[in-house]
Design a protein around this motif. Structure first.
Motif, PDB file in Angstrom:
ATOM      1  N   ALA A  76      -4.835   9.052  -6.172  1.00 36.30           N
ATOM      2  CA  ALA A  76      -5.722   8.075  -6.822  1.00 36.30           C
ATOM      3  C   ALA A  76      -5.818   6.808  -5.983  1.00 36.30           C
ATOM      4  CB  ALA A  76      -5.204   7.744  -8.218  1.00 36.30           C
ATOM      5  N   ALA A  77      -4.763   6.503  -5.207  1.00 35.49           N
ATOM      6  CA  ALA A  77      -4.802   5.337  -4.321  1.00 35.49           C
ATOM      7  C   ALA A  77      -5.882   5.503  -3.264  1.00 35.49           C
ATOM      8  CB  ALA A  77      -3.439   5.126  -3.672  1.00 35.49           C
ATOM      9  N   LEU A  78      -6.069   6.715  -2.779  1.00 39.02           N
ATOM     10  CA  LEU A  78      -7.107   6.985  -1.789  1.00 39.02           C
ATOM     11  C   LEU A  78      -8.491   6.883  -2.422  1.00 39.02           C
ATOM     12  CD1 LEU A  78      -5.493  10.122  -0.076  1.00 39.02           C
ATOM     13  CD2 LEU A  78      -4.974   7.688   0.275  1.00 39.02           C
ATOM     14  N   ARG A  79      -8.614   7.399  -3.643  1.00 37.71           N
ATOM     15  CA  ARG A  79      -9.914   7.337  -4.326  1.00 37.71           C
ATOM     16  C   ARG A  79     -10.282   5.899  -4.656  1.00 37.71           C
ATOM     17  NH1 ARG A  79      -7.520  11.939  -6.691  1.00 37.71           N
ATOM     18  NH2 ARG A  79      -6.927  10.844  -8.596  1.00 37.71           N
TER      19      ARG A  79
ATOM     20  N   ARG B  75      -3.131   5.260   6.333  1.00 37.29           N
ATOM     21  CA  ARG B  75      -1.707   4.951   6.189  1.00 37.29           C
ATOM     22  C   ARG B  75      -1.171   5.515   4.865  1.00 37.29           C
ATOM     23  NH1 ARG B  75      -2.021   0.213   7.567  1.00 37.29           N
ATOM     24  NH2 ARG B  75      -1.147   0.421   9.651  1.00 37.29           N
ATOM     25  N   MET B  76      -1.927   5.369   3.794  1.00 39.76           N
ATOM     26  CA  MET B  76      -1.463   5.890   2.511  1.00 39.76           C
ATOM     27  C   MET B  76      -1.453   7.415   2.495  1.00 39.76           C
ATOM     28  SD  MET B  76      -2.852   3.208  -0.395  1.00 39.76           S
ATOM     29  CE  MET B  76      -4.584   3.249   0.079  1.00 39.76           C
ATOM     30  N   THR B  77      -2.374   8.035   3.228  1.00 41.96           N
ATOM     31  CA  THR B  77      -2.370   9.500   3.324  1.00 41.96           C
ATOM     32  C   THR B  77      -1.080   9.985   3.982  1.00 41.96           C
ATOM     33  OG1 THR B  77      -4.788   9.594   3.442  1.00 41.96           O
ATOM     34  CG2 THR B  77      -3.567  11.497   4.288  1.00 41.96           C
ATOM     35  N   ARG B  78      -0.650   9.296   5.026  1.00 43.39           N
ATOM     36  CA  ARG B  78       0.619   9.648   5.675  1.00 43.39           C
ATOM     37  C   ARG B  78       1.791   9.431   4.727  1.00 43.39           C
ATOM     38  NH1 ARG B  78      -1.963   6.980  10.066  1.00 43.39           N
ATOM     39  NH2 ARG B  78      -0.729   5.078   9.721  1.00 43.39           N
ATOM     40  N   GLU B  79       1.723   8.369   3.929  1.00 45.99           N
ATOM     41  CA  GLU B  79       2.814   8.085   2.988  1.00 45.99           C
ATOM     42  C   GLU B  79       2.883   9.136   1.890  1.00 45.99           C
ATOM     43  OE1 GLU B  79       6.167   6.040   2.284  1.00 45.99           O
ATOM     44  OE2 GLU B  79       4.722   5.428   3.821  1.00 45.99           O
ATOM     45  N   ILE B  80       1.743   9.612   1.440  1.00 48.76           N
ATOM     46  CA  ILE B  80       1.730  10.658   0.418  1.00 48.76           C
ATOM     47  C   ILE B  80       2.372  11.932   0.971  1.00 48.76           C
ATOM     48  CG2 ILE B  80       0.224  12.193  -0.910  1.00 48.76           C
ATOM     49  CD1 ILE B  80      -1.694   9.772  -1.205  1.00 48.76           C
TER      50      ILE B  80
ATOM     51  N   ASP C   3       0.830  -1.198   0.000  1.00 52.51           N
ATOM     52  CA  ASP C   3       0.000   0.000   0.000  1.00 52.51           C
ATOM     53  C   ASP C   3       0.868   1.253   0.000  1.00 52.51           C
ATOM     54  OD1 ASP C   3      -2.532  -1.111  -0.059  1.00 52.51           O
ATOM     55  OD2 ASP C   3      -2.882  -0.939   2.106  1.00 52.51           O
ATOM     56  N   ARG C   4       1.884   1.264   0.846  1.00 48.52           N
ATOM     57  CA  ARG C   4       2.712   2.450   0.991  1.00 48.52           C
ATOM     58  C   ARG C   4       3.563   2.702  -0.253  1.00 48.52           C
ATOM     59  NH1 ARG C   4       6.340   1.124   4.670  1.00 48.52           N
ATOM     60  NH2 ARG C   4       7.123   3.266   4.639  1.00 48.52           N
ATOM     61  N   LEU C   5       4.188   1.648  -0.803  1.00 52.80           N
ATOM     62  CA  LEU C   5       5.012   1.858  -1.998  1.00 52.80           C
ATOM     63  C   LEU C   5       4.150   2.229  -3.205  1.00 52.80           C
ATOM     64  CD1 LEU C   5       7.774   1.869  -3.355  1.00 52.80           C
ATOM     65  CD2 LEU C   5       7.475  -0.570  -3.841  1.00 52.80           C
ATOM     66  N   SER C   6       2.910   1.780  -3.232  1.00 54.32           N
ATOM     67  CA  SER C   6       2.070   2.033  -4.409  1.00 54.32           C
ATOM     68  C   SER C   6       1.940   3.521  -4.710  1.00 54.32           C
ATOM     69  CB  SER C   6       0.685   1.409  -4.230  1.00 54.32           C
ATOM     70  OG  SER C   6      -0.081   2.094  -3.244  1.00 54.32           O
ATOM     71  N   VAL C   7       1.892   4.361  -3.689  1.00 54.16           N
ATOM     72  CA  VAL C   7       1.717   5.792  -3.964  1.00 54.16           C
ATOM     73  C   VAL C   7       2.985   6.374  -4.597  1.00 54.16           C
ATOM     74  CG1 VAL C   7       0.022   5.985  -2.117  1.00 54.16           C
ATOM     75  CG2 VAL C   7       2.406   6.585  -1.649  1.00 54.16           C
ATOM     76  N   TRP C   8       4.143   5.835  -4.233  1.00 53.96           N
ATOM     77  CA  TRP C   8       5.400   6.264  -4.866  1.00 53.96           C
ATOM     78  C   TRP C   8       5.440   5.811  -6.327  1.00 53.96           C
ATOM     79  CZ3 TRP C   8       9.315   8.928  -2.142  1.00 53.96           C
ATOM     80  CH2 TRP C   8       9.107   9.051  -0.767  1.00 53.96           C
ATOM     81  N   LEU C   9       4.998   4.592  -6.591  1.00 48.86           N
ATOM     82  CA  LEU C   9       4.997   4.090  -7.968  1.00 48.86           C
ATOM     83  C   LEU C   9       4.048   4.915  -8.834  1.00 48.86           C
ATOM     84  CD1 LEU C   9       4.934   0.216  -7.373  1.00 48.86           C
ATOM     85  CD2 LEU C   9       6.922   1.727  -7.680  1.00 48.86           C
ATOM     86  N   LEU C  10       2.908   5.285  -8.287  1.00 48.16           N
ATOM     87  CA  LEU C  10       1.966   6.127  -9.025  1.00 48.16           C
ATOM     88  C   LEU C  10       2.611   7.465  -9.377  1.00 48.16           C
ATOM     89  CD1 LEU C  10      -1.307   5.492  -6.979  1.00 48.16           C
ATOM     90  CD2 LEU C  10      -0.967   4.931  -9.392  1.00 48.16           C
ATOM     91  N   ALA C  11       3.211   8.111  -8.387  1.00 46.38           N
ATOM     92  CA  ALA C  11       3.798   9.429  -8.620  1.00 46.38           C
ATOM     93  C   ALA C  11       4.940   9.369  -9.628  1.00 46.38           C
ATOM     94  CB  ALA C  11       4.284  10.017  -7.293  1.00 46.38           C
TER      95      ALA C  11
END
Length: 327
Positions: free
Chosen positions: A267-270, A298-303, A251-259
């Motif tokens: 988009a991970a949150l949506r 958790r993903m909001t904190r990672e973003i 979950d946490r790495l996914s937001v980095w891969l998206l960016a």
């Protein structure tokens, strides 16, 4: 566990459910299949295009990138009535292009859906006198393996495409991507990663009309492959706690891969807000996944951590190998 993927080639109910040895379908019946085949191909193209953007956009940061061309093949033998499928698509044989990822070398080479493919790296895709198929999926895997082997050996692959007098040979140079194939399942309602593949069900693709939300789903599964989670679980065991740890990390790495691929990490949150309410089993949830609201937190904190790192970087790059904290 990943169910057997069909690379997007489903047994479409009704007209395609007849045995392989059935008599050729009449022209009207074959024509009636075309809308269903086109709809399937469009979904496969979405998966390939979004997956390509993620894999190519993160290639510079992946430890072992591989060359790829963004091509997915089609095998009429995957269907109950291959003859009807060949007639519907005007194919001389079973093997053709199914999907070409947007912005990929295959697209730049002029490949397009339903274009017949008769040879890969000089070898026929349907050799005369070949033994009976063990399965159409096994043949597709072998053909994609042949493309990958040629790319690894020479960073290019030759394909004979078209039919009859219009057959031509194209040589396509590979582009580095994070190592993962993307496939669409035509059954079940899940997504998963097995170390080398990312698979997603057709139901989920249709459930996510926005490409950035589909990217969020695929990025989570790609993160499992990039982080070597399957090997880690093979070594440590698949306890609920061990699986939960890998899910949180993905979950946490996914937001980095998206960016890094040019998508909005939110988009991970949506995606989670869309998917979670319909799929969270509440008190009956198993403890190998957090509840969807916890995952959003958790993903909001990672973003926030991602944006802080990018702001501090002189080039404002999304350098997740440096800035992402595992664990």
């Amino acid at each position: 566990m990943i169910a057997r993927a069909m690379l997007g080639l489903a047994l479409i109910a009704g007209a395609l459910a007849s045995p392989v040895a059935a008599a050729p379908a009449p022209p009207a019946a074959s024509a009636a299949l075309r809308p269903a085949l086109d709809a399937l191909q469009a979904l496969d193209t979405r998966v390939q295009s979004v997956g390509w953007k993620l894999a190519a956009g993160n290639a510079r940061w992946c430890a072992r990138p591989v060359p790829a061309i963004g091509l997915q093949l089609f095998d009429a033998a995957s269907f109950g009535d291959p003859g009807a499928v060949r007639a519907a698509l005007a194919l001389p044989g079973d093997i053709a292009v199914e999907a070409v990822a947007d912005g990929s070398p295959a697209g730049s080479a002029g490949l397009s859906p339903h274009l017949p493919v008769s040879a890969i790296a000089g070898k026929p895709t349907e050799p005369a006198g070949a033994p009976p198929l063990r399965s159409a999926y096994a043949r597709l895997v072998a053909l994609h393996d042949a493309i990958d082997a040629a790319l690894v050996a020479t960073n290019s692959v030759t394909l004979a495409v078209g039919s009859g007098a219009a057959t031509r040979t194209v040589t396509i140079t590979g582009q580095p991507v994070c190592a993962s194939r993307f496939e669409m399942l035509t059954e079940d309602n899940h997504a998963a990663a097995d170390g080398t593949r990312v698979v997603v069900s057709r139901k989920l693709v249709e459930f996510l009309p926005a490409d950035d939300e589909l990217a969020a789903l695929l990025a989570h599964e790609l993160a499992h492959n990039i982080l070597g989670h399957r090997a880690r679980l093979d070594a440590s065991g698949r306890s609920w706690g061990n699986i939960l740890a890998t899910e949180r990390e993905a979950d946490r790495l996914s937001v980095w891969l998206l960016a890094a691929a040019g998508y909005d990490p939110e988009a991970a949150l949506r995606f989670m807000a869309r998917w979670g309410p319909a799929n969270d089993n509440g008190i009956f949830s198993t403890p190998d996944h957090d509840r969807w609201k916890t995952r959003i937190e958790r993903m909001t904190r990672e973003i926030a951590a991602l944006r802080t790192a990018v702001a501090a970087d002189p080039a404002h790059e999304v350098n997740w190998p440096r800035d992402f904290a595992r664990g």
